[in-house]
Design a protein around this motif. Structure first.
Motif, PDB file in Angstrom:
ATOM      1  N   ARG A 238      -4.325  -0.630   5.300  1.00 46.63           N
ATOM      2  CA  ARG A 238      -3.920  -1.524   4.201  1.00 46.63           C
ATOM      3  C   ARG A 238      -2.472  -1.977   4.377  1.00 46.63           C
ATOM      4  NH1 ARG A 238      -5.870  -3.085  -0.700  1.00 46.63           N
ATOM      5  NH2 ARG A 238      -4.326  -3.639  -2.268  1.00 46.63           N
TER       6      ARG A 238
ATOM      7  N   ARG B  95      -6.981 -10.037   1.840  1.00 46.13           N
ATOM      8  CA  ARG B  95      -6.733  -8.668   2.302  1.00 46.13           C
ATOM      9  C   ARG B  95      -8.051  -7.983   2.670  1.00 46.13           C
ATOM     10  NH1 ARG B  95      -4.055  -7.475  -1.557  1.00 46.13           N
ATOM     11  NH2 ARG B  95      -1.918  -7.686  -0.806  1.00 46.13           N
TER      12      ARG B  95
ATOM     13  N   SER C 206       0.820  -1.203   0.000  1.00 45.83           N
ATOM     14  CA  SER C 206       0.000   0.000   0.000  1.00 45.83           C
ATOM     15  C   SER C 206       0.854   1.253   0.000  1.00 45.83           C
ATOM     16  CB  SER C 206      -0.901   0.001   1.227  1.00 45.83           C
ATOM     17  OG  SER C 206      -0.119  -0.061   2.412  1.00 45.83           O
TER      18      SER C 206
ATOM     19  N   LEU D 279      -8.864  -6.481   6.348  1.00 39.72           N
ATOM     20  CA  LEU D 279      -9.233  -5.082   6.577  1.00 39.72           C
ATOM     21  C   LEU D 279     -10.469  -4.983   7.469  1.00 39.72           C
ATOM     22  CD1 LEU D 279      -8.561  -3.573   3.036  1.00 39.72           C
ATOM     23  CD2 LEU D 279      -7.399  -2.958   5.163  1.00 39.72           C
TER      24      LEU D 279
END
Length: 480
Positions: A278, A235, A121, A239
């Protein structure tokens, strides 16, 4: 047929992606005025990658190195792997040189495809992210933290065996070892221990792990493409967990020290900046990979060798039962118990000598330098291989013999036994891995003796060693 397909696929992808690199290859592989290491660079574009991978698939990865060490040099030889000019350093001198010159003459290197599965990120490379992780991990892996994990590991192990081993006549070890180590990583990194929640990660996580070690062709249906999709899926789930943990921390429903996720959420850099969500998800994703793949391979080979060597099994069983009988019923394992497992750890260490989960690793030359009188140009890749010492009779007499006593006393000579690497880049999870392997060994030998269903099951290396069929075994439960 599979090997032919792999070879053709590798030829195609490297031809398409590395055509321009060939011009550089022709120039730097001959580097006028420099005494390059002896060796051969192989075919244009693919170098010697096909032989390197095919010998691993045949279960004899060490042959690639020993053949060239005998023909060119015991210390260093040149080749071309993954489309890169590569110097392979061998033996304890080579290991010491690379490990002690980390971030001076060399730095870690991964194929660019890794960044496609682990896109950062912060728009930095996986190499830079790894450096950041090394600053974060010591707090999580310091001795007092590891002491607390042992009881949790024992609890997860007991639940794992009850759910997946007890009341079964046959099991397949490798997928179950992966399930155990992944469950453990989810619990200790994220405080997730509900089997259903862990299972939600399992399928995409396995696709991700397969994608990392696949040929980087991003076409629908390929393992690499599936790995990228799985990375995005995991992911997204991470999150959601991170957002909820931030709320729980703010409302005092979570502890700042309960796991590495809380630690990351509260960590600030030298400028007082917190990591964004992230960024944390990316790091947790990398940790989940590193926290379970190598340990599950080591556990699987512990099971393999204990099945093949009843005299070794009996000594491990004796040691573990002495520990078990010394404890009140229901008491979990603790730090002192694991310090008594000396013979069991010698066995695990000998397993990792013969089947090192980390076969080796790449580095990149930061500048021109010489080693053993040979020049290594800036930008060249370097590779160290555990088997150049692990299976070398010069350092381990009768290298094919299983002998845990090699690790008595001060153990092997420095830089000859390197299953966790060495120097500044030695695996920071080495002690964590030791604990989870020993906790697994304690719980499995207390319950069972076992034998292999496939006595001659093939071993492949892709890129970690693993039994081709996952090591199916027949269980014999101990009588109460």
């Amino acid at each position: 047929m599979e090997l032919l397909f792999l070879s053709l696929l590798l030829l195609v992808v490297l031809f398409l992606s590395l055509s321009l690199r060939y011009l550089v290859y022709k120039h730097t592989s001959h580097a006028p005025g420099k005494k390059l290491p002896p060796g051969r660079m192989g075919l244009p574009f693919v170098g010697e990658s096909i032989e390197f991978f095919s010998l691993g698939r045949k279960g004899i990865p060490e042959k690639f190195f020993f053949d060239r060490m005998a023909k060119f040099s015991k210390e260093i030889f040149k080749t071309s792997l993954l489309g890169e000019n590569t110097a392979v350093v061998c033996g304890p001198n080579g290991n010491k040189f690379l490990f002690s010159n980390e971030n001076k003459l060399v730095t870690a290197w991964w194929p660019r495809s890794v960044d496609k599965i682990f896109p950062s990120s912060t728009q930095t490379s996986s190499k830079e992210e790894a450096k950041k992780m090394r600053k974060l991990l010591p707090q999580f892996l310091k001795p007092e933290a590891l002491h607390r994990y042992i009881g949790i590991m024992d609890t997860i192990a007991q639940r794992h065996f009850k759910a997946s081993w007890d009341d079964r006549d046959e099991v397949t070890v490798f997928p179950l070892a992966k399930r155990f180590t992944f469950w453990l990583a989810c619990r200790l990194f994220l405080s997730i221990e509900d089997p259903d929640h862990v299972a939600k990660f399992a399928d995409p996580f396995n696709a991700l792990a397969s994608g990392i070690i696949s040929i980087p062709i991003n076409l629908p249906g390929t393992p690499f493409n599936k790995g990228i999709k799985a990375s995005n899926e995991i992911r997204k789930e991470l999150l959601a967990i991170i957002k909820q943990r931030k709320i729980d921390l703010a409302e005092n429903r979570a502890s700042p020290t309960q796991d590495i996720l809380s630690h990351m959420l509260l960590y600030t850099d030298e400028d007082g900046q917190f990591m964004n969500e992230r960024d944390i998800a990316d790091k947790i994703l990398g940790l989940l990979i590193g926290g379970h793949d190598t340990a599950s391979a080591a556990i699987t080979f512990v099971m393999k060798y204990l099945a093949e060597l009843p005299e070794i099994y009996n000594e491990v069983y004796k040691e573990q039962m002495e520990i078990s009988k010394s404890k009140p019923p229901g008491e979990r394992l603790n730090w002192d118990d694991l310090q008594k497992m000396r013979y069991s750890w010698n066995v695990a260490s000998e397993v990792m000598r013969l089947a090192p989960p980390l076969q080796g690793a790449f580095r990149e030359a930061l500048m021109d330098f010489t080693f053993q009188g040979f020049s290594v140009p800036k930008g060249w890749k370097l590779y160290w291989a555990a088997n150049s010492t692990h299976r070398n009779p010069e350092y381990f007499p009768e290298p094919e013999k299983f002998d845990p006593s090699r690790f008595d006393g001060s153990g092997p000579a420095p830089y000859t036994y390197v299953p966790f690497g060495g120097g500044p880049r030695m695996c920071p999870g080495k002690e964590y891995a030791r604990l989870e392997i020993l906790v697994f060994m304690h719980n499995v030998v207390k319950r069972f003796k076992w034998d292999k269903i496939l006595p001659n099951e093939k071993i492949i290396v892709d890129p970690m060693p693993m039994p081709a069929q996952g090591l199916p075994i027949r269980l014999h439960a101990h009588k109460a």
